[in-house]
Design a protein around this motif. Structure first.
Motif, PDB file in Angstrom:
ATOM      1  N   PRO A  32     -84.684  61.499  45.227  1.00 10.87           N
ATOM      2  CA  PRO A  32     -83.214  61.458  45.271  1.00 10.87           C
ATOM      3  C   PRO A  32     -82.740  60.884  46.603  1.00 10.87           C
ATOM      4  N   PRO A  33     -81.530  60.324  46.623  1.00  4.80           N
ATOM      5  CA  PRO A  33     -81.005  59.753  47.862  1.00  4.80           C
ATOM      6  C   PRO A  33     -80.845  60.827  48.941  1.00  4.80           C
ATOM      7  N   VAL A  34     -81.027  60.434  50.184  1.00  4.10           N
ATOM      8  CA  VAL A  34     -80.851  61.331  51.314  1.00  4.10           C
ATOM      9  C   VAL A  34     -79.590  60.901  52.054  1.00  4.10           C
ATOM     10  N   SER A  35     -78.760  61.865  52.411  1.00  5.86           N
ATOM     11  CA  SER A  35     -77.501  61.582  53.096  1.00  5.86           C
ATOM     12  C   SER A  35     -77.518  62.184  54.481  1.00  5.86           C
ATOM     13  N   LYS A  36     -76.646  61.653  55.336  1.00  5.14           N
ATOM     14  CA  LYS A  36     -76.448  62.254  56.645  1.00  5.14           C
ATOM     15  C   LYS A  36     -75.666  63.550  56.471  1.00  5.14           C
ATOM     16  N   VAL A  37     -75.874  64.492  57.394  1.00  5.95           N
ATOM     17  CA  VAL A  37     -75.156  65.761  57.358  1.00  5.95           C
ATOM     18  C   VAL A  37     -73.728  65.538  57.824  1.00  5.95           C
ATOM     19  N   ALA A  38     -72.766  65.904  56.988  1.00 13.82           N
ATOM     20  CA  ALA A  38     -71.352  65.798  57.350  1.00 13.82           C
ATOM     21  C   ALA A  38     -70.860  67.104  57.958  1.00 13.82           C
ATOM     22  N   ALA A  39     -71.404  68.221  57.475  1.00 13.83           N
ATOM     23  CA  ALA A  39     -70.993  69.543  57.954  1.00 13.83           C
ATOM     24  C   ALA A  39     -72.085  70.549  57.611  1.00 13.83           C
ATOM     25  N   LEU A  40     -72.059  71.681  58.294  1.00 13.36           N
ATOM     26  CA  LEU A  40     -72.966  72.763  57.958  1.00 13.36           C
ATOM     27  C   LEU A  40     -72.271  74.090  58.182  1.00 13.36           C
ATOM     28  N   ALA A  41     -72.772  75.115  57.501  1.00  9.73           N
ATOM     29  CA  ALA A  41     -72.211  76.451  57.616  1.00  9.73           C
ATOM     30  C   ALA A  41     -73.350  77.456  57.698  1.00  9.73           C
ATOM     31  N   LEU A  42     -73.125  78.534  58.459  1.00 12.38           N
ATOM     32  CA  LEU A  42     -74.117  79.593  58.579  1.00 12.38           C
ATOM     33  C   LEU A  42     -73.668  80.814  57.796  1.00 12.38           C
ATOM     34  N   SER A  43     -74.643  81.480  57.215  1.00  9.19           N
ATOM     35  CA  SER A  43     -74.360  82.696  56.462  1.00  9.19           C
ATOM     36  C   SER A  43     -75.410  83.734  56.821  1.00  9.19           C
ATOM     37  N   GLN A  66     -81.764  87.219  59.260  1.00  9.34           N
ATOM     38  CA  GLN A  66     -81.996  85.808  58.960  1.00  9.34           C
ATOM     39  C   GLN A  66     -80.671  85.106  58.709  1.00  9.34           C
ATOM     40  N   LEU A  67     -80.433  84.020  59.434  1.00 12.51           N
ATOM     41  CA  LEU A  67     -79.259  83.188  59.179  1.00 12.51           C
ATOM     42  C   LEU A  67     -79.665  82.076  58.218  1.00 12.51           C
ATOM     43  N   GLN A  68     -78.842  81.826  57.222  1.00 10.95           N
ATOM     44  CA  GLN A  68     -79.064  80.763  56.252  1.00 10.95           C
ATOM     45  C   GLN A  68     -78.112  79.614  56.556  1.00 10.95           C
ATOM     46  N   VAL A  69     -78.577  78.401  56.294  1.00 12.71           N
ATOM     47  CA  VAL A  69     -77.780  77.211  56.559  1.00 12.71           C
ATOM     48  C   VAL A  69     -77.447  76.511  55.251  1.00 12.71           C
ATOM     49  N   ALA A  70     -76.196  76.131  55.090  1.00 16.01           N
ATOM     50  CA  ALA A  70     -75.774  75.298  53.962  1.00 16.01           C
ATOM     51  C   ALA A  70     -75.331  73.963  54.534  1.00 16.01           C
ATOM     52  N   LEU A  71     -75.975  72.887  54.078  1.00 15.01           N
ATOM     53  CA  LEU A  71     -75.631  71.544  54.540  1.00 15.01           C
ATOM     54  C   LEU A  71     -74.691  70.868  53.558  1.00 15.01           C
ATOM     55  N   SER A  72     -73.830  70.032  54.072  1.00 11.22           N
ATOM     56  CA  SER A  72     -72.925  69.254  53.238  1.00 11.22           C
ATOM     57  C   SER A  72     -73.045  67.797  53.646  1.00 11.22           C
ATOM     58  N   PRO A  73     -73.277  66.905  52.699  1.00  9.70           N
ATOM     59  CA  PRO A  73     -73.439  67.110  51.263  1.00  9.70           C
ATOM     60  C   PRO A  73     -74.771  67.794  50.951  1.00  9.70           C
ATOM     61  N   THR A  75     -77.259  66.889  49.324  1.00  4.52           N
ATOM     62  CA  THR A  75     -78.443  66.025  49.377  1.00  4.52           C
ATOM     63  C   THR A  75     -78.897  65.748  50.804  1.00  4.52           C
ATOM     64  N   ALA A  76     -78.171  66.268  51.789  1.00  9.71           N
ATOM     65  CA  ALA A  76     -78.498  66.011  53.185  1.00  9.71           C
ATOM     66  C   ALA A  76     -79.743  66.779  53.609  1.00  9.71           C
ATOM     67  N   LEU A 111     -77.476  73.322  65.397  1.00 13.70           N
ATOM     68  CA  LEU A 111     -76.993  71.984  65.730  1.00 13.70           C
ATOM     69  C   LEU A 111     -77.857  70.940  65.044  1.00 13.70           C
ATOM     70  N   VAL A 112     -77.198  69.930  64.473  1.00 19.53           N
ATOM     71  CA  VAL A 112     -77.889  68.787  63.872  1.00 19.53           C
ATOM     72  C   VAL A 112     -77.815  67.648  64.868  1.00 19.53           C
ATOM     73  N   GLY A 113     -78.929  67.368  65.554  1.00 15.44           N
ATOM     74  CA  GLY A 113     -78.949  66.278  66.533  1.00 15.44           C
ATOM     75  C   GLY A 113     -77.762  66.365  67.465  1.00 15.44           C
ATOM     76  N   GLY A 114     -77.066  65.273  67.652  1.00 17.37           N
ATOM     77  CA  GLY A 114     -75.860  65.276  68.467  1.00 17.37           C
ATOM     78  C   GLY A 114     -74.621  65.398  67.607  1.00 17.37           C
ATOM     79  N   GLY A 115     -74.807  65.773  66.350  1.00 16.24           N
ATOM     80  CA  GLY A 115     -73.699  65.796  65.396  1.00 16.24           C
ATOM     81  C   GLY A 115     -73.114  67.157  65.140  1.00 16.24           C
ATOM     82  N   PRO A 116     -72.884  67.455  63.869  1.00 10.92           N
ATOM     83  CA  PRO A 116     -72.187  68.695  63.530  1.00 10.92           C
ATOM     84  C   PRO A 116     -72.998  69.940  63.897  1.00 10.92           C
ATOM     85  N   PHE A 117     -72.282  71.049  64.066  1.00  6.88           N
ATOM     86  CA  PHE A 117     -72.918  72.321  64.362  1.00  6.88           C
ATOM     87  C   PHE A 117     -72.126  73.436  63.705  1.00  6.88           C
TER      88      PHE A 117
END
Length: 135
Positions: A32-43, A66-73, A75-76, A111-117
């Protein structure tokens, strides 16, 4: 002869500049296609832990969480860097496991690289202490 080499080099640069290097195309093998992370959320967004000791380390008084991460989109994919604003209160490992160290409050950041956190608030209570919030 030199003019021809210069022209062919210029032509090659123009061809490369016009290519589409879209990273969302499916790689070979039908993955499946891989996308860049636009946003993420912790739960959970707010985590309450207790210092280790009598009664701690149970479901009622957990000393780690344990913290869980949800990436958006969805497919990221991403490599996350985890950090604690105050490791003297709580630490976090590379998988998002938070461990209570001392009473107090801190924030955990993914944190995702220098991007969203995203951040989660962590409160560490003494053994057997409960966290009651009045509204």
């Amino acid at each position: 002869m030199t003019l021809f080499r210069l022209s062919s080099t210029l032509l090659a640069l123009l061809l490369v500049a016009g290519c589409d290097f879209n990273t969302t195309n499916s790689p070979p093998g039908g993955e499946p296609p891989v996308s860049k992370v636009a946003a993420l959320a912790l739960s959970p967004g707010d985590l309450v832990l207790h210092l280790a000791g009598e009664g701690a380390g149970t479901d009622v008084f957990p000393s780690r969480g344990q913290l869980q991460v949800a990436l958006s989109p969805a497919t990221a994919t991403a490599h996350l860097t985890w950090s604690s604003a105050d490791p003297a209160i709580a630490t976090v490992d590379s998988a998002g496991m938070v461990v209570a160290v001392a009473t107090g409050s801190t924030e955990i950041k993914a944190l995702v690289g220098g991007g969203p956190f995203a951040t989660a608030s962590v409160t560490v209570l003494d053994r057997g202490q409960t966290n009651i919030t009045l509204h």
